[in-house]
Scaffold this motif. Structure first.
Motif, PDB file in Angstrom:
ATOM      1  N   GLY A   1      35.454  37.011  33.984  1.00 44.55           N
ATOM      2  CA  GLY A   1      36.658  37.683  34.457  1.00 44.55           C
ATOM      3  C   GLY A   1      37.519  36.794  35.330  1.00 44.55           C
ATOM      4  O   GLY A   1      38.751  36.810  35.237  1.00 44.55           O
TER       5      GLY A   1
ATOM      6  N   GLY B   1      32.283  39.929  35.083  1.00 46.91           N
ATOM      7  CA  GLY B   1      33.555  40.014  35.794  1.00 46.91           C
ATOM      8  C   GLY B   1      33.683  38.884  36.797  1.00 46.91           C
ATOM      9  O   GLY B   1      34.779  38.394  37.073  1.00 46.91           O
TER      10      GLY B   1
ATOM     11  N   SER C   1      44.096  43.755  38.292  1.00 41.31           N
ATOM     12  CA  SER C   1      43.283  44.298  37.199  1.00 41.31           C
ATOM     13  C   SER C   1      41.952  43.571  37.095  1.00 41.31           C
ATOM     14  O   SER C   1      40.907  44.189  36.888  1.00 41.31           O
ATOM     15  CB  SER C   1      44.043  44.207  35.871  1.00 41.31           C
ATOM     16  N   ARG C   2      41.960  42.235  37.263  1.00 41.20           N
ATOM     17  CA  ARG C   2      40.689  41.483  37.216  1.00 41.20           C
ATOM     18  C   ARG C   2      39.843  41.778  38.437  1.00 41.20           C
ATOM     19  O   ARG C   2      38.610  41.825  38.367  1.00 41.20           O
ATOM     20  CB  ARG C   2      40.961  39.980  37.128  1.00 41.20           C
TER      21      ARG C   2
ATOM     22  N   SER D   1      36.179  43.407  38.507  1.00 37.85           N
ATOM     23  CA  SER D   1      35.079  42.714  39.175  1.00 37.85           C
ATOM     24  C   SER D   1      34.320  43.616  40.134  1.00 37.85           C
ATOM     25  O   SER D   1      33.097  43.757  40.027  1.00 37.85           O
ATOM     26  CB  SER D   1      35.638  41.504  39.934  1.00 37.85           C
TER      27      SER D   1
ATOM     28  N   THR E   1      33.429  40.173  45.200  1.00 38.22           N
ATOM     29  CA  THR E   1      34.688  39.469  44.959  1.00 38.22           C
ATOM     30  C   THR E   1      34.955  38.375  45.980  1.00 38.22           C
ATOM     31  O   THR E   1      35.274  37.241  45.611  1.00 38.22           O
ATOM     32  CB  THR E   1      35.862  40.476  44.942  1.00 38.22           C
TER      33      THR E   1
ATOM     34  N   ALA F   1      41.300  35.492  34.606  1.00 40.57           N
ATOM     35  CA  ALA F   1      42.382  35.654  35.581  1.00 40.57           C
ATOM     36  C   ALA F   1      43.130  34.347  35.780  1.00 40.57           C
ATOM     37  O   ALA F   1      44.372  34.312  35.801  1.00 40.57           O
ATOM     38  CB  ALA F   1      41.821  36.154  36.910  1.00 40.57           C
TER      39      ALA F   1
ATOM     40  N   ILE G   1      39.731  47.228  30.343  1.00 44.69           N
ATOM     41  CA  ILE G   1      40.714  47.328  31.423  1.00 44.69           C
ATOM     42  C   ILE G   1      41.484  48.642  31.310  1.00 44.69           C
ATOM     43  O   ILE G   1      41.776  49.310  32.311  1.00 44.69           O
ATOM     44  CB  ILE G   1      41.676  46.124  31.392  1.00 44.69           C
TER      45      ILE G   1
ATOM     46  N   MET H   1      43.145  39.064  43.692  1.00 47.32           N
ATOM     47  CA  MET H   1      41.793  39.597  43.584  1.00 47.32           C
ATOM     48  C   MET H   1      41.210  39.802  44.982  1.00 47.32           C
ATOM     49  O   MET H   1      40.526  40.800  45.245  1.00 47.32           O
ATOM     50  CB  MET H   1      40.909  38.651  42.767  1.00 47.32           C
TER      51      MET H   1
ATOM     52  N   CYS I   1      33.032  35.868  43.329  1.00 48.06           N
ATOM     53  CA  CYS I   1      34.210  35.502  42.536  1.00 48.06           C
ATOM     54  C   CYS I   1      34.897  34.259  43.099  1.00 48.06           C
ATOM     55  O   CYS I   1      35.400  33.420  42.340  1.00 48.06           O
ATOM     56  CB  CYS I   1      35.210  36.657  42.474  1.00 48.06           C
TER      57      CYS I   1
END
Length: 434
Positions: free
Chosen positions: A65, A61, A254-255, A259, A294, A69, A398, A81, A298
């Motif tokens: 992911g 993710g 959603s992403r 994550s 995240t 995104a 998802i 995010m 991320c």
């Protein structure tokens, strides 16, 4: 998804009066072991519980992911995010506090936790359908197919392996079977083995990833303000190709949910195994998850992809292939090898943790005495994941995450006053200690 995760998370943030943020230092102190109690109920220390939860969220993710995104929603999706992660701090505080507060027993009498037990023990039998919904969606949503699929892609695209992989007939099947055997050797050791592996592997991978990101961004230091400006601008003024403002928000949320899993409920099952009788204590530990997952990891991936500019020129390339291309462009062969190692380790730790989540859902639905049958089903899904389409797998995941969010967030919203009452006692007692 938007209403439950973002709207619910915002409500939790204000309802908690920013407690998880105000007690951030105490949350970190809990990881030192100072507050661990040997004779408390549970199986894992606070640090092991967080590592096990992060092993499930820190994975593809964060690598594939994020690339998905950006390819679908542009850089602006990263902003949403971040929003999901910020409100996710409070969401995890509430959900994981309730995970300890409302632990139940399975059909063998073993102490268990998770959203299905929060519903069953906290809301009562009349809400049992909601508990069943989570268990069914969790059973399917924690299949390891996405991680396995992207691992195969790494093997096929990584420079050192691509040539000989292409010469092996039925490689996907062979890889899936070999991986299933490896995973089987770990999951038959139970949760303790998974937790020990997570504590050993996850922190070192995250630190290594951060150092690599700092090195790459150091080469683009003068452009870093532009990257952030691009993320903020595209979040509110996206191009029509990314689906407009609502499309970018949906993609980012959603992403983000995929994550860090805040509000989804899977991480509650890991934190519910913590060896503690203080619900608020584990809620604070869990609130660190979205920050690490995240806001830090991320963001590293996103900035590297944006800095390399591959997102604008990689037609038809998405997921881990896009991230691999960005690392290759920035660091050459070393970048490819490092990312391949990162994907391998984080994918494996996620696969191990997802087995634990799925096993809990399986035991809740059919009985803990039949849990061994789930191990064989899980290993079969590893093999199937190696040969399926990535787009089909990701969309299915998802969808299952969206279904899991319904019972998790509904139960948490209804039981949030219980957490506030426990927090008032906990923090007043904490203030008395030197």
């Amino acid at each position: 998804m938007l209403i439950l995760l973002v709207g619910g998370g915002l409500w939790f943030t204000f309802y908690a009066r920013l407690q998880p943020f105000r007690h951030f230092r105490h949350s970190i102190a809990l990881l030192t072991g100072r507050y661990d109690r040997r004779y408390a109920q549970g199986d894992l220390t606070h640090r092991q519980a967080l590592s096990a939860a992060l092993a499930g969220t820190l994975g593809l993710g964060n690598i594939a992911g994020v690339a998905l995104a950006i390819s679908a929603g542009g850089p602006g999706a990263i902003f949403w995010m971040w929003v999901t992660a910020l409100v996710g701090v409070s969401t995890k505080y509430y959900t994981c506090s309730l995970g300890i507060m409302y632990r139940g027993h399975d059909s063998l009498g073993q102490l268990q936790g998770g959203p299905m037990y929060i519903v069953q023990e906290g809301l009562g039998k009349k809400w049992q359908a909601l508990a069943m919904l989570f268990a069914i969606a969790g059973l399917f949503g924690t299949f390891p197919s996405f991680q396995v699929n992207q691992l195969v892609e790494v093997m096929r695209t990584q420079t050192l392996t691509a040539d000989w992989v292409s010469q092996i007939p039925f490689f996907n099947w062979a890889f899936g079977i070999a991986l299933a055997l490896l995973v089987g050797s770990v999951i038959w050791g139970g949760l303790q083995r998974v937790a020990h592996l997570s504590v050993a592997l996850v922190p070192s991978m995250v630190i290594g990833y951060l150092l690599i990101t700092v090195w790459i961004l150091g080469q683009h230091a003068s452009d870093i303000p532009h990257y952030f400006q691009l993320i903020f601008t595209e979040a509110w003024q996206p191009s029509a190709l990314t689906g407009g403002l609502l499309g970018v928000i949906i993609i980012g949320v959603s992403r983000g949910a995929f994550s860090n899993e805040a509000g989804i409920g899977t991480e509650v099952m890991a934190h519910s195994a913590a060896k503690t009788n203080e619900p608020i204590r584990e809620g604070l530990v869990a609130s660190l998850g979205p920050v690490i997952d995240t806001l830090i990891v991320c963001s590293c991936t996103a900035l590297i992809i944006i800095a390399s500019d591959v997102w604008q020129h990689a037609d038809g390339i998405q997921g881990v292939q896009m991230t691999m291309l960005a690392f290759s462009q920035e660091l050459g062969l070393f970048g490819e090898i490092f990312l391949a190692l990162m994907v391998l380790v984080l994918s494996l730790t996620t696969i191990f943790t997802f087995w634990y989540y799925g096993s809990k859902c399986f035991s809740f639905l059919l009985g803990a005495e039949y849990a061994d049958f789930y191990k064989y089903l899980y290993l079969a899904m590893i093999v199937i994941g190696a040969v399926m389409s990535m787009e089909v797998i990701f969309n299915f995941m998802i969808g299952m995450y969206g279904l899991m969010a319904i019972p998790t967030m509904v139960a948490t919203l209804l039981l949030a006053p219980k957490v506030n009452a426990a927090a008032k006692i906990y923090f007043s007692e904490l203030a008395k200690k030197p």
